[in-house]
Structures are given as structure tokens and as C-alpha cells.
Design a protein around this motif. Structure first.
Motif, PDB file in Angstrom:
ATOM      1  N   ALA A 104      87.397  74.546 -40.332  1.00  0.00           N
ATOM      2  CA  ALA A 104      87.996  75.745 -39.751  1.00  0.00           C
ATOM      3  C   ALA A 104      86.919  76.467 -38.944  1.00  0.00           C
ATOM      4  N   ASP A 105      87.011  76.320 -37.640  1.00  0.00           N
ATOM      5  CA  ASP A 105      86.046  76.863 -36.680  1.00  0.00           C
ATOM      6  C   ASP A 105      86.513  78.274 -36.346  1.00  0.00           C
ATOM      7  N   SER A 106      86.112  79.251 -37.155  1.00  0.00           N
ATOM      8  CA  SER A 106      86.839  80.511 -37.265  1.00  0.00           C
ATOM      9  C   SER A 106      86.952  81.281 -35.951  1.00  0.00           C
ATOM     10  N   ILE A 107      85.819  81.632 -35.340  1.00  0.00           N
ATOM     11  CA  ILE A 107      85.885  82.488 -34.155  1.00  0.00           C
ATOM     12  C   ILE A 107      86.501  81.748 -32.970  1.00  0.00           C
ATOM     13  N   ASN A 108      86.363  80.420 -32.939  1.00  0.00           N
ATOM     14  CA  ASN A 108      87.021  79.640 -31.888  1.00  0.00           C
ATOM     15  C   ASN A 108      88.509  79.446 -32.146  1.00  0.00           C
ATOM     16  N   SER A 109      88.996  79.930 -33.294  1.00  0.00           N
ATOM     17  CA  SER A 109      90.436  79.904 -33.618  1.00  0.00           C
ATOM     18  C   SER A 109      91.031  78.503 -33.512  1.00  0.00           C
ATOM     19  N   ARG A 110      90.365  77.560 -34.163  1.00  0.00           N
ATOM     20  CA  ARG A 110      90.820  76.179 -34.120  1.00  0.00           C
ATOM     21  C   ARG A 110      90.294  75.429 -35.351  1.00  0.00           C
ATOM     22  N   VAL A 111      90.817  74.221 -35.516  1.00  0.00           N
ATOM     23  CA  VAL A 111      90.294  73.273 -36.496  1.00  0.00           C
ATOM     24  C   VAL A 111      89.693  72.112 -35.728  1.00  0.00           C
ATOM     25  N   ARG A 158      98.639  78.867 -32.380  1.00  0.00           N
ATOM     26  CA  ARG A 158      97.781  79.969 -31.973  1.00  0.00           C
ATOM     27  C   ARG A 158      97.244  80.677 -33.223  1.00  0.00           C
ATOM     28  N   PHE A 159      95.947  80.944 -33.236  1.00  0.00           N
ATOM     29  CA  PHE A 159      95.299  81.581 -34.380  1.00  0.00           C
ATOM     30  C   PHE A 159      94.502  82.792 -33.916  1.00  0.00           C
ATOM     31  N   ASN A 160      94.381  83.776 -34.787  1.00  0.00           N
ATOM     32  CA  ASN A 160      93.390  84.827 -34.616  1.00  0.00           C
ATOM     33  C   ASN A 160      92.374  84.647 -35.738  1.00  0.00           C
ATOM     34  N   TRP A 161      91.452  83.751 -35.517  1.00  0.00           N
ATOM     35  CA  TRP A 161      90.467  83.227 -36.471  1.00  0.00           C
ATOM     36  C   TRP A 161      91.138  82.283 -37.475  1.00  0.00           C
ATOM     37  N   THR A 162      90.512  81.155 -37.684  1.00  0.00           N
ATOM     38  CA  THR A 162      90.921  80.228 -38.744  1.00  0.00           C
ATOM     39  C   THR A 162      90.025  80.443 -39.959  1.00  0.00           C
ATOM     40  N   GLY A 163      90.606  80.294 -41.150  1.00  0.00           N
ATOM     41  CA  GLY A 163      89.841  80.605 -42.349  1.00  0.00           C
ATOM     42  C   GLY A 163      89.965  79.571 -43.440  1.00  0.00           C
ATOM     43  N   GLY A 164      90.567  79.969 -44.570  1.00  0.00           N
ATOM     44  CA  GLY A 164      90.694  79.069 -45.708  1.00  0.00           C
ATOM     45  C   GLY A 164      91.525  77.845 -45.374  1.00  0.00           C
ATOM     46  N   ASN A 176      80.420  62.760 -35.852  1.00  0.00           N
ATOM     47  CA  ASN A 176      80.942  62.522 -34.513  1.00  0.00           C
ATOM     48  C   ASN A 176      82.275  63.242 -34.343  1.00  0.00           C
ATOM     49  N   PHE A 177      82.413  63.962 -33.254  1.00  0.00           N
ATOM     50  CA  PHE A 177      83.641  64.702 -32.971  1.00  0.00           C
ATOM     51  C   PHE A 177      84.812  63.753 -32.754  1.00  0.00           C
ATOM     52  N   LEU A 178      85.953  64.052 -33.403  1.00  0.00           N
ATOM     53  CA  LEU A 178      87.157  63.243 -33.232  1.00  0.00           C
ATOM     54  C   LEU A 178      88.251  63.985 -32.476  1.00  0.00           C
ATOM     55  N   THR A 179      88.582  65.194 -32.922  1.00  0.00           N
ATOM     56  CA  THR A 179      89.667  65.919 -32.257  1.00  0.00           C
ATOM     57  C   THR A 179      89.616  67.377 -32.677  1.00  0.00           C
ATOM     58  N   SER A 180      90.429  68.204 -32.019  1.00  0.00           N
ATOM     59  CA  SER A 180      90.561  69.602 -32.411  1.00  0.00           C
ATOM     60  C   SER A 180      92.010  70.027 -32.245  1.00  0.00           C
ATOM     61  N   PHE A 181      92.364  71.115 -32.914  1.00  0.00           N
ATOM     62  CA  PHE A 181      93.719  71.668 -32.807  1.00  0.00           C
ATOM     63  C   PHE A 181      93.616  73.181 -32.918  1.00  0.00           C
ATOM     64  N   VAL A 192      92.004  60.687 -35.523  1.00  0.00           N
ATOM     65  CA  VAL A 192      92.897  61.574 -36.258  1.00  0.00           C
ATOM     66  C   VAL A 192      93.652  62.429 -35.265  1.00  0.00           C
ATOM     67  N   THR A 193      94.947  62.586 -35.491  1.00  0.00           N
ATOM     68  CA  THR A 193      95.780  63.462 -34.673  1.00  0.00           C
ATOM     69  C   THR A 193      96.337  64.571 -35.551  1.00  0.00           C
ATOM     70  N   LEU A 194      96.239  65.806 -35.095  1.00  0.00           N
ATOM     71  CA  LEU A 194      96.811  66.965 -35.787  1.00  0.00           C
ATOM     72  C   LEU A 194      97.961  67.515 -34.953  1.00  0.00           C
ATOM     73  N   THR A 195      99.098  67.752 -35.606  1.00  0.00           N
ATOM     74  CA  THR A 195     100.251  68.366 -34.944  1.00  0.00           C
ATOM     75  C   THR A 195     100.814  69.466 -35.828  1.00  0.00           C
ATOM     76  N   TYR A 196     101.418  70.457 -35.206  1.00  0.00           N
ATOM     77  CA  TYR A 196     102.003  71.581 -35.948  1.00  0.00           C
ATOM     78  C   TYR A 196     103.240  71.137 -36.713  1.00  0.00           C
TER      79      TYR A 196
END
Length: 393
Positions: free
Chosen positions: A271-278, A323-329, A286-291, A28-32
Motif C-alpha cells: 500500500a503506497d499510501s501517499i501515491n494512493s495506489r497498490v 480512486r483512493f485518498n491514501w492507501t493504508g491497511g 522487481n516491479f510487476l504492476t500497480s493499481f 499479476v493483474t489487479l482489478t476492482y
């Protein structure tokens, strides 16, 4: 795009036949793509967006935070406390609900989603300790689960209804954050079951039930287990099947996951909140990707979350895409992943593209055969090579 088996046949000089298999795994690829909303307290502005849903017309509905008076922390019902509605192009077009304690009003809206069977809209209402139900046009129908959610416990900042999801018959599953459980209701709000209810780290136990999502494929229940820094997978009856994730900031590690989504391939978006990413995982964890990356100040340092007594925004804001300051919903709809940028007053929309990894062979000999562009079997006859057949990758 599930697991696929490819077969390659090779005939060696000795006439020995090898059957090689290769598994193709999902990638899976995530792009803005774009952002919705902007930080602030006016119409079309957002603060602490906790819940996101997308309706059948492509409008985005976002649960907007709880307004308080800064002097004493008492509720200010004129700020936030609504489900804000944006058009498919991101234009603000109105709100559902208002601040207060009456029918159809909110005192901190959280999780929000549409029932795929009835089309009704449901949302958590934290300080009123209930779920509010509206029709697809935003008309109030009823409140239910009044008082069923566990109050705030010492050492935690959140309580009440967290994740919200539906099974194939339209029953409603709601996370009770501090109750370490999932409450189950009929579409009209009648209680019909409870999953979990014990605090701990063992399978089936929780420490902060955050996002909850039922797989459209298997009916399994995926839970963001916030303070255990993991995702738990339960069968449709609530029996634990799998847990993945551990505390940290490396690939596949989590720091207080909140939102969670599951696609048609059972890929899991967290939504990996404190790491500010998905982060994205396959159905087996199994881990695939992060953004995503943390918001940065002018010196390149991560911007901390705001103090509890101050405005609900990072200082400074870093509205750079990604860029995120915590990810949430979160919400997943039509190949787009919607992610709340908690302390920057916006929702970032990501493109989700499924691709296929290079086949992974089951042996070193298979790898040698599969590395060829094609495997061609030839027969030497009268001094010439005559192709009999070929298997192309």
C-alpha cells in the motif's frame, strides 16, 4: 507459479544443435471487485480504516478510527474505536470491542489479524499502548505488551503498534512504529525477542516500521519501512537480505508505504499510501504492476488529505472505483486484496489474478527459435518431407 525453465531444441542446416532456455516470470493483474463500508460515524460506516482481516467464513473485520471531540481533541469513545464486522456480501453485522481503556476496549485500533494456528484475533490499541487478543468469536481473552511501544516522536503523526503477523508456530510479530523494531511474542503474549531497534537508512535499520508480513513460503519477514520509502526483507532471524523501492511516484517508487502482503509465490503487495495506489513486486523487488489513482475534485485535481483538526475525510469524496485518498491497511485472502481507502471511509476489494509472461530467452538466437509456433525437425527422403518430432511451445 515459481520460475520455470522451458527448453527448445533446434537443428540447423549444418547439423549444429542449440539448446535454448527461457525463464517464465510471474505477472499479476489487479482489478476492482467491490467496496465495503461507507464514510461516516454511524453503524457500518468507517473513518480511517487502518487494519483489515478476513475470517474463515469470509467475514471482513476492519479496525475503525479514533473518535475525538473537535473542540479540544479529547477522546470521544462513542465514535469508532471498534473492529467493525461485515458479512461476505458486505452487510454490516456488528462490532468487536468498544471505546475506552478497560479490558477489550480500544483507544484507536490499528493493525488486526487472525493467528493461523490458534484462530485468535489480535489488534493493536495505540493510545492504550498494547495488543488486545480475542477468540475467533470476538470474546476478549487478554491484553499484552502493555507500555512496550515507543511513544510519539517529534515530526511524526503516528506511534504504537503498527503491522502484525505470525510465524508457522503461531508466535506474534508486531511492529513498533517509532521504536524502529519488531517485537516478538508467544501466542499468549509473552515477550520472546526483538528485531531491529536502530533508526537509519542502512540495511536492518528503519524509519517508521509500518506493515509487517511473514512469507508463508520462506519465513522471511517483509517490512514496509515507511519514511525510508522502501520495503526491507529480513530472514527469519531478522538479518537483512534485501531492500527495494525509492522515494517517488514512478513505477516501483514509493511514498510512505504502509500495508504489506505476501502471497504463496512471494509476490509482494504494498500500500503506497501517499501515491494512493497498490504496487506489486516479485520476491526480488522487481516491479510487476500497480493499481489505483488519487481521488480527484471536480476540476480534476488530486484531493488532499484532511487537516489534522478537521473531519477525517477528503473534501470532496471521490468514490469512483479505484480512486483512493491514501492507501493504508491491507489483507490478502483467497485471491482478493483488501485495501483501506484511508480518508474516504471504505475498503476497496481487488481481484488478484496471476498470469505468466511471454518467455524471456537467454540469447538472440534463442529468441529467433522461440518465436516460432513450433519447432519441427524434418528429414528429406525420396523427395518428401517426413516429420520426425516437434516441440510445441
Amino acid at each position: 507459479m515459481g520460475l520455470v525453465k522451458n527448453f527448445s531444441i533446434g537443428i540447423l542446416g549444418t547439423g549444429f544443435m542449440v539448446l535454448a532456455t527461457a525463464a517464465q516470470a510471474n505477472a499479476v493483474t489487479l482489478t476492482y471487485d467491490r467496496s465495503i463500508g461507507s464514510p461516516g460515524f454511524g453503524p457500518g460506516e468507517l473513518f480511517v480504516p487502518q487494519g483489515i482481516a478476513v475470517d474463515s467464513q469470509g467475514n471482513t473485520l476492519i479496525a475503525n478510527g479514533r473518535g475525538i471531540n473537535p473542540a479540544d481533541g479529547t477522546p470521544n469513545y462513542n465514535l469508532g474505536n471498534k473492529i467493525e464486522k461485515f458479512s461476505p456480501t458486505g452487510q454490516y453485522i456488528g462490532a468487536i470491542g468498544s471505546g475506552g481503556t478497560g479490558p477489550g476496549q480500544f483507544d484507536e485500533p490499528t493493525t488486526v489479524d487472525f493467528n493461523p494456528v490458534t484462530g485468535d484475533l489480535y489488534s493493536g490499541d495505540v493510545y492504550n499502548n498494547r495488543i488486545n487478543q480475542f477468540d475467533s468469536q470476538g470474546n476478549f481473552i487478554r491484553s499484552f505488551a502493555n507500555g512496550d511501544f515507543t511513544p510519539l516522536v517529534e515530526g511524526r503523526f503516528f506511534f504504537g503498534p503498527s503491522g502484525l503477523t505470525f510465524d508457522k508456530t503461531g508466535n506474534v510479530y508486531v511492529g513498533d512504529f517509532n521504536g524502529e523494531r519488531i517485537l516478538k511474542f508467544t501466542p499468549d503474549g509473552q515477550p520472546i525477542g526483538v528485531i531491529g531497534g536502530t533508526v537509519g537508512t542502512a540495511p536492518g535499520q528503519f524509519q517508521g516500521v509500518a506493515g509487517v508480513r511473514i512469507s508463508p513460503v520462506s519465513g522471511n519477514i517483509f517490512v514496509a519501512d515507511q519514511y525510508n520509502n522502501r520495503v526491507q526483507v529480513l530472514d527469519p532471524n531478522g538479518n537483512p537480505l534485501l531492500a527495494f523501492g525509492s522515494a517517488g511516484s514512478g513505477p516501483g517508487q514509493l511514498l510512505q508505504p504502509i500495508g504489506i502482503e505476501v502471497d504463496e509465490e512471494e509476490n509482494v503487495y504494498v500500500a503506497d499510501s501517499i501515491n494512493s495506489r497498490v504496487q506489486v513486486f516479485d520476491k526480488n523487488g522487481n516491479f510487476l504492476t500497480s493499481f489505483g489513482q488519487p481521488a480527484l475534485d471536480a476540476s480534476g485535481n488530486p484531493v488532499p488529505p484532511p487537516a489534522l483538526t478537521g473531519p477525517p475525510f477528503g473534501n470532496p469524496l471521490d468514490l469512483t472505483p479505484g480512486r483512493f485518498n491514501w492507501t493504508g491497511g491491507t489483507s490478502l485472502k483467497d485471491g482478493k486484496l483488501y485495501v483501506g481507502d484511508f480518508f474516504q471511509g471504505r475498503v476497496q476489494v481487488l481481484n488478484v489474478e496471476d498470469t505468466t509472461k511471454v518467455p524471456e530467452p537467454s540469447s538472440a538466437l534463442s529468441l529467433a527459435l522461440l518465436g516460432l509456433a513450433a519447432v519441427t525437425v524434418t528429414l528429406r527422403k525420396r523427395g518428401q518431407q517426413k516429420p520426425i518430432f516437434s516441440l510445441e511451445k
